[in-house]
Scaffold this motif. Structure first.
Motif, PDB file in Angstrom:
ATOM      1  N   MET A 110       0.838  -1.205   0.000  1.00 36.42           N
ATOM      2  CA  MET A 110       0.000   0.000   0.000  1.00 36.42           C
ATOM      3  C   MET A 110       0.874   1.257   0.000  1.00 36.42           C
ATOM      4  O   MET A 110       1.833   1.364   0.750  1.00 36.42           O
ATOM      5  CB  MET A 110      -0.866   0.000   1.263  1.00 36.42           C
ATOM      6  CG  MET A 110      -1.684   1.243   1.413  1.00 36.42           C
ATOM      7  SD  MET A 110      -2.177   1.472   3.108  1.00 36.42           S
ATOM      8  CE  MET A 110      -3.097  -0.012   3.372  1.00 36.42           C
ATOM      9  N   LEU A 111       0.524   2.198  -0.858  1.00 29.02           N
ATOM     10  CA  LEU A 111       1.273   3.465  -0.945  1.00 29.02           C
ATOM     11  C   LEU A 111       0.631   4.526  -0.045  1.00 29.02           C
ATOM     12  O   LEU A 111      -0.606   4.642  -0.011  1.00 29.02           O
ATOM     13  CB  LEU A 111       1.232   4.000  -2.369  1.00 29.02           C
ATOM     14  CG  LEU A 111       2.259   3.509  -3.385  1.00 29.02           C
ATOM     15  CD1 LEU A 111       1.910   4.093  -4.761  1.00 29.02           C
ATOM     16  CD2 LEU A 111       3.673   3.896  -2.983  1.00 29.02           C
ATOM     17  N   VAL A 112       1.453   5.300   0.636  1.00 32.63           N
ATOM     18  CA  VAL A 112       0.942   6.425   1.423  1.00 32.63           C
ATOM     19  C   VAL A 112       1.757   7.672   1.114  1.00 32.63           C
ATOM     20  O   VAL A 112       2.888   7.595   0.609  1.00 32.63           O
ATOM     21  CB  VAL A 112       1.003   6.145   2.947  1.00 32.63           C
ATOM     22  CG1 VAL A 112       0.179   4.927   3.323  1.00 32.63           C
ATOM     23  CG2 VAL A 112       2.437   6.018   3.433  1.00 32.63           C
ATOM     24  N   ARG A 113       1.157   8.829   1.419  1.00 24.77           N
ATOM     25  CA  ARG A 113       1.875  10.103   1.325  1.00 24.77           C
ATOM     26  C   ARG A 113       1.754  10.822   2.674  1.00 24.77           C
ATOM     27  O   ARG A 113       0.647  10.966   3.203  1.00 24.77           O
ATOM     28  CB  ARG A 113       1.290  10.978   0.221  1.00 24.77           C
ATOM     29  CG  ARG A 113       1.989  12.356   0.136  1.00 24.77           C
ATOM     30  CD  ARG A 113       1.372  13.250  -0.938  1.00 24.77           C
ATOM     31  NE  ARG A 113       1.396  12.589  -2.229  1.00 24.77           N
ATOM     32  CZ  ARG A 113       0.324  12.408  -3.010  1.00 24.77           C
ATOM     33  NH1 ARG A 113      -0.853  12.850  -2.645  1.00 24.77           N
ATOM     34  NH2 ARG A 113       0.433  11.785  -4.163  1.00 24.77           N
TER      35      ARG A 113
ATOM     36  N   GLU B 181       6.659   9.815   0.203  1.00 27.89           N
ATOM     37  CA  GLU B 181       5.751   8.853  -0.417  1.00 27.89           C
ATOM     38  C   GLU B 181       6.421   7.487  -0.468  1.00 27.89           C
ATOM     39  O   GLU B 181       7.637   7.409  -0.695  1.00 27.89           O
ATOM     40  CB  GLU B 181       5.441   9.263  -1.861  1.00 27.89           C
ATOM     41  CG  GLU B 181       4.737  10.589  -2.003  1.00 27.89           C
ATOM     42  CD  GLU B 181       4.583  10.999  -3.473  1.00 27.89           C
ATOM     43  OE1 GLU B 181       3.659  11.753  -3.759  1.00 27.89           O
ATOM     44  OE2 GLU B 181       5.397  10.552  -4.303  1.00 27.89           O
TER      45      GLU B 181
ATOM     46  N   GLY C  75       5.863   2.960   0.627  1.00 25.23           N
ATOM     47  CA  GLY C  75       5.131   1.971   1.404  1.00 25.23           C
ATOM     48  C   GLY C  75       4.865   2.519   2.808  1.00 25.23           C
ATOM     49  O   GLY C  75       5.651   3.311   3.339  1.00 25.23           O
ATOM     50  N   ARG C  76       3.751   2.065   3.416  1.00 20.76           N
ATOM     51  CA  ARG C  76       3.358   2.629   4.715  1.00 20.76           C
ATOM     52  C   ARG C  76       4.441   2.439   5.771  1.00 20.76           C
ATOM     53  O   ARG C  76       4.768   3.364   6.513  1.00 20.76           O
ATOM     54  CB  ARG C  76       2.037   2.012   5.170  1.00 20.76           C
ATOM     55  CG  ARG C  76       1.536   2.599   6.478  1.00 20.76           C
ATOM     56  CD  ARG C  76       0.089   2.271   6.718  1.00 20.76           C
ATOM     57  NE  ARG C  76      -0.118   0.828   6.749  1.00 20.76           N
ATOM     58  CZ  ARG C  76      -1.321   0.241   6.740  1.00 20.76           C
ATOM     59  NH1 ARG C  76      -2.406   0.976   6.674  1.00 20.76           N
ATOM     60  NH2 ARG C  76      -1.429  -1.060   6.761  1.00 20.76           N
ATOM     61  N   GLN C  77       5.001   1.230   5.830  1.00 19.16           N
ATOM     62  CA  GLN C  77       6.006   0.979   6.864  1.00 19.16           C
ATOM     63  C   GLN C  77       7.272   1.808   6.632  1.00 19.16           C
ATOM     64  O   GLN C  77       7.813   2.409   7.558  1.00 19.16           O
ATOM     65  CB  GLN C  77       6.349  -0.509   6.909  1.00 19.16           C
ATOM     66  CG  GLN C  77       7.286  -0.841   8.053  1.00 19.16           C
ATOM     67  CD  GLN C  77       7.600  -2.324   8.159  1.00 19.16           C
ATOM     68  OE1 GLN C  77       6.914  -3.162   7.576  1.00 19.16           O
ATOM     69  NE2 GLN C  77       8.644  -2.654   8.902  1.00 19.16           N
TER      70      GLN C  77
ATOM     71  N   GLU D 236      -2.121  10.122   4.054  1.00 20.07           N
ATOM     72  CA  GLU D 236      -3.217   9.514   3.288  1.00 20.07           C
ATOM     73  C   GLU D 236      -2.708   8.358   2.442  1.00 20.07           C
ATOM     74  O   GLU D 236      -1.532   8.323   2.062  1.00 20.07           O
ATOM     75  CB  GLU D 236      -3.868  10.566   2.380  1.00 20.07           C
ATOM     76  CG  GLU D 236      -2.876  11.159   1.397  1.00 20.07           C
ATOM     77  CD  GLU D 236      -3.458  12.225   0.476  1.00 20.07           C
ATOM     78  OE1 GLU D 236      -4.687  12.271   0.318  1.00 20.07           O
ATOM     79  OE2 GLU D 236      -2.667  12.992  -0.083  1.00 20.07           O
ATOM     80  N   GLU D 237      -3.621   7.433   2.174  1.00 16.21           N
ATOM     81  CA  GLU D 237      -3.312   6.396   1.193  1.00 16.21           C
ATOM     82  C   GLU D 237      -3.420   7.023  -0.185  1.00 16.21           C
ATOM     83  O   GLU D 237      -4.300   7.847  -0.424  1.00 16.21           O
ATOM     84  CB  GLU D 237      -4.315   5.246   1.302  1.00 16.21           C
ATOM     85  CG  GLU D 237      -4.150   4.441   2.565  1.00 16.21           C
ATOM     86  CD  GLU D 237      -5.189   3.329   2.675  1.00 16.21           C
ATOM     87  OE1 GLU D 237      -5.812   2.972   1.654  1.00 16.21           O
ATOM     88  OE2 GLU D 237      -5.376   2.845   3.800  1.00 16.21           O
TER      89      GLU D 237
ATOM     90  N   VAL E 155      -2.992   6.312  -4.641  1.00 12.93           N
ATOM     91  CA  VAL E 155      -2.989   5.301  -5.699  1.00 12.93           C
ATOM     92  C   VAL E 155      -1.642   5.301  -6.410  1.00 12.93           C
ATOM     93  O   VAL E 155      -1.122   4.247  -6.781  1.00 12.93           O
ATOM     94  CB  VAL E 155      -4.133   5.591  -6.703  1.00 12.93           C
ATOM     95  CG1 VAL E 155      -4.074   4.643  -7.890  1.00 12.93           C
ATOM     96  CG2 VAL E 155      -5.477   5.497  -5.996  1.00 12.93           C
TER      97      VAL E 155
ATOM     98  N   ARG F  71       2.307   7.704  -6.937  1.00 13.53           N
ATOM     99  CA  ARG F  71       3.201   8.750  -6.423  1.00 13.53           C
ATOM    100  C   ARG F  71       3.118  10.015  -7.291  1.00 13.53           C
ATOM    101  O   ARG F  71       2.941   9.909  -8.504  1.00 13.53           O
ATOM    102  CB  ARG F  71       4.656   8.271  -6.484  1.00 13.53           C
ATOM    103  CG  ARG F  71       4.978   7.067  -5.644  1.00 13.53           C
ATOM    104  CD  ARG F  71       6.382   6.586  -5.996  1.00 13.53           C
ATOM    105  NE  ARG F  71       6.634   5.248  -5.466  1.00 13.53           N
ATOM    106  CZ  ARG F  71       7.329   4.992  -4.367  1.00 13.53           C
ATOM    107  NH1 ARG F  71       7.855   5.996  -3.689  1.00 13.53           N
ATOM    108  NH2 ARG F  71       7.517   3.769  -3.944  1.00 13.53           N
TER     109      ARG F  71
END
Ligand code: FAD
Length: 140
Positions: free
Chosen positions: A1-4, A52, A54-56, A80-81, A83, A85
């Motif tokens: 999952m990608l996050v920013r 930006e 991966g969440r970890q 936020e998650e 879709v 980068r």
């Protein structure tokens, strides 16, 4: 999952331009290794940074940064998650605050001086999106 993740902080009084260059070099090296991309804005008194990935990985990098004595009062402005980068080309792009882009920094800010702490998450995201298009980037 990608996050920013986007945060702001105040630059420690002892920090020089050479320190900012060292932070950028270290960020580019470390972030490329763990798949984190983003941008660091430096106005002389404030940092505004977007991370930006991966969440970890983003959490780990942020927690390391938050304890760095080269800045203080780190405040999360947005997490936020996503879709995809926005800063995929940059392990850590840099944008400085220049006479040319001063108006852009103030465009989304309610105060006469750039103050990311007073900005909404939506305004901060819009500023970063515009900076991506027009700013002077260094150190790909
Ligand atoms: P090192 O290779 O040990 O150090 C890198 C450079 O920073 C060296 O020049 C070293 O002398 C100097 N340095 C390290 N720690 C300090 C300190 N506490 N005080 C003064 N100088 C020091 N790191 C990332 O990995 N990714 C980022 O996106 C990132 N963004 C940052 C944004 C800001 C605003 C700040 C202040 C720091 C940022 N950092 C970032 C740096 C982070 O806080 C850690 O210092 C770094 O991740 C440690 O990695 P390292 O062990 O490889 O660093």
């Amino acid at each position: 999952m990608l996050v920013r993740l986007i945060y702001a902080s105040r630059v420690a009084s002892s920090v020089t331009r050479a320190d900012v260059d060292a932070i950028l070099a270290c960020s580019q090296r470390n972030n490329a290794r763990v798949g984190v991309t983003g941008a660091l804005c430096f106005t002389g008194t404030m940092f505004l940074q977007c991370l930006e990935g991966g969440r970890q990985a983003v959490n780990e990098v942020y927690h390391r940064i938050a304890g760095d004595p080269r800045h203080r009062d780190p405040a999360l402005l947005s997490f936020e998650e996503i879709v995809a980068r926005e800063f995929g080309d940059w392990a850590m792009g840099y944008v400085g605050h220049t006479p040319d882009n001063r108006a852009l920094f103030l465009k989304y800010c309610p105060h006469a001086e750039f103050d990311p702490y007073a900005m909404s998450a939506a305004s901060v995201r819009a500023l970063l999106a515009e900076l991506l298009g027009v700013a002077q980037w260094r150190g790909k």
